[in-house]
Design a protein around this motif. Structure first.
Motif, PDB file in Angstrom:
ATOM      1  N   ARG A 197      -5.782 -11.777   2.962  1.00 20.66           N
ATOM      2  CA  ARG A 197      -4.387 -11.379   2.760  1.00 20.66           C
ATOM      3  C   ARG A 197      -3.946 -10.543   3.955  1.00 20.66           C
ATOM      4  NH1 ARG A 197      -1.485 -11.936  -1.656  1.00 20.66           N
ATOM      5  NH2 ARG A 197      -0.650  -9.848  -2.019  1.00 20.66           N
ATOM      6  N   LEU A 198      -2.950 -11.053   4.649  1.00 20.58           N
ATOM      7  CA  LEU A 198      -2.458 -10.400   5.857  1.00 20.58           C
ATOM      8  C   LEU A 198      -1.157  -9.683   5.553  1.00 20.58           C
ATOM      9  CD1 LEU A 198      -2.519  -9.963   8.954  1.00 20.58           C
ATOM     10  CD2 LEU A 198      -1.252 -12.105   9.166  1.00 20.58           C
ATOM     11  N   LEU A 199      -1.111  -8.388   5.800  1.00 20.61           N
ATOM     12  CA  LEU A 199       0.129  -7.634   5.697  1.00 20.61           C
ATOM     13  C   LEU A 199       0.818  -7.669   7.050  1.00 20.61           C
ATOM     14  CD1 LEU A 199       0.920  -4.342   3.908  1.00 20.61           C
ATOM     15  CD2 LEU A 199       1.497  -4.558   6.331  1.00 20.61           C
ATOM     16  N   VAL A 225       1.418 -10.717   2.853  1.00 22.25           N
ATOM     17  CA  VAL A 225       2.231  -9.654   2.276  1.00 22.25           C
ATOM     18  C   VAL A 225       3.273  -9.336   3.340  1.00 22.25           C
ATOM     19  CG1 VAL A 225       2.278  -7.321   1.323  1.00 22.25           C
ATOM     20  CG2 VAL A 225       0.280  -8.797   0.934  1.00 22.25           C
ATOM     21  N   ILE A 242      -1.661  -1.503   0.938  1.00 23.56           N
ATOM     22  CA  ILE A 242      -2.816  -2.234   1.462  1.00 23.56           C
ATOM     23  C   ILE A 242      -3.926  -2.290   0.419  1.00 23.56           C
ATOM     24  CG2 ILE A 242      -4.688  -2.084   3.150  1.00 23.56           C
ATOM     25  CD1 ILE A 242      -2.564  -1.076   5.165  1.00 23.56           C
ATOM     26  N   GLU A 245      -2.625  -4.401  -2.875  1.00 21.22           N
ATOM     27  CA  GLU A 245      -2.451  -5.826  -2.608  1.00 21.22           C
ATOM     28  C   GLU A 245      -3.727  -6.479  -2.063  1.00 21.22           C
ATOM     29  OE1 GLU A 245      -0.029  -7.560  -3.492  1.00 21.22           O
ATOM     30  OE2 GLU A 245       1.700  -6.208  -3.701  1.00 21.22           O
ATOM     31  N   VAL A 247      -5.223  -6.187   0.761  1.00 16.18           N
ATOM     32  CA  VAL A 247      -4.983  -6.676   2.113  1.00 16.18           C
ATOM     33  C   VAL A 247      -6.277  -6.636   2.925  1.00 16.18           C
ATOM     34  CG1 VAL A 247      -3.797  -6.110   4.285  1.00 16.18           C
ATOM     35  CG2 VAL A 247      -2.541  -6.096   2.107  1.00 16.18           C
ATOM     36  N   THR A 248      -6.531  -7.685   3.667  1.00 17.70           N
ATOM     37  CA  THR A 248      -7.748  -7.744   4.495  1.00 17.70           C
ATOM     38  C   THR A 248      -7.458  -7.590   5.986  1.00 17.70           C
ATOM     39  OG1 THR A 248      -7.646 -10.166   4.656  1.00 17.70           O
ATOM     40  CG2 THR A 248      -8.871  -9.237   2.799  1.00 17.70           C
ATOM     41  N   THR A 250      -3.989  -6.444   8.914  1.00 18.63           N
ATOM     42  CA  THR A 250      -2.605  -5.990   9.071  1.00 18.63           C
ATOM     43  C   THR A 250      -2.107  -6.284  10.478  1.00 18.63           C
ATOM     44  OG1 THR A 250      -3.249  -3.760   9.734  1.00 18.63           O
ATOM     45  CG2 THR A 250      -2.903  -4.153   7.370  1.00 18.63           C
TER      46      THR A 250
END
Length: 252
Positions: A197-199, A225, A242, A245, A247-248, A250
């Motif tokens: 998951r990329l923010l 995200v 982060i 969600e 997140v892995t 950013t």
């Protein structure tokens, strides 16, 4: 995703076949407090309806140019994939006077009037609400028209992977080039599959922003995200997001 995928629309079809229930786009607007999460299936449904609007409602044909005067937003992502599905060129922040159609958001309506073709306005309000009492003069309201279009889409002509698909920051990319670049970006960003998951707090007006905010997560089988107005969120808020969600990676 599948090695045979050569267009953004191929990537979406593969994502839908693999796991339609998983999140694909989670959108935050830190100016309004909005949060919207779209699964692959929900996102694909929006894309299908918008593709039918383009193909049947607007009579768009492969090679036509659509000027997207829109920020990084979940509805912009929908339009990008709809354009790819029909085979029209998504010209991000392109010149409306040179476009066959224009899709514009708040602050860009006057500029979009330079387009002589059909024009659609997006309110970008929470939940994709329609304009009240009506859309800007010279525009149709996307939120009013799109629900009436079908949930399944079939292009009248196959989309050519070697044809132009996106123009951003003055650079033109074919569908095949876009997919190849997105895969490379996904690897560079450490996106390795469905759990990735990329923010992204980047805008959509550069390749880096488009890739991080849509194409690289889609190409990797991951999710994004997507944060608009992230500069208005404090570091503590971002850190909590982060974590919540999952997140892995950013990009800000």
């Amino acid at each position: 995703m599948n090695a045979t995928d050569r267009t953004p629309a191929d990537l979406l079809r593969s994502a839908l076949a693999a796991d339609p229930a998983r999140p694909l786009v989670t959108f935050y607007d830190d100016a309004t407090g909005e949060r919207v999460e779209l699964s692959v299936a929900t996102f694909a449904n929006w894309v299908a309806k918008t593709s039918n609007l383009l193909q049947d409602g607007m009579s768009a044909e492969p090679g036509d140019r659509v000027a997207l005067l829109l920020p990084a937003h979940w509805q912009t992502a929908v339009w990008l994939l709809a354009c790819a599905s029909v085979g029209v060129v998504a010209d991000v922040e392109g010149d409306p006077a040179r476009a066959d159609f224009v899709v514009a958001g708040p602050g860009r309506f006057e500029a979009g009037l330079a387009c002589r073709g059909e024009r659609y306005a997006l309110s970008l309000a929470p939940l994709g609400r329609r304009f009240v009492p009506g859309p800007p003069e010279g525009y149709a309201d996307y939120a009013v028209d799109v629900p009436s279009f079908g949930d399944r889409f079939a292009a009248y002509a196959p989309v050519d992977p070697e044809a132009a698909a996106v123009i951003v920051a003055g650079a033109e990319y074919t569908g095949a080039e876009l997919v190849e670049r997105a895969r490379g970006d996904a690897e560079r960003l450490g996106l390795t599959g469905p759990g990735s998951r990329l923010l992204s707090g980047l805008g959509y007006d550069t390749w880096e922003g488009l890739s991080a905010g849509l194409y690289a997560p889609l190409a990797s089988g991951g999710s994004v995200v997507l944060c608009r107005h992230l500069e208005r969120a404090g570091e503590e808020t971002v850190a909590k997001r982060i974590e919540s969600e999952r997140v892995t990676a950013t990009v800000r």
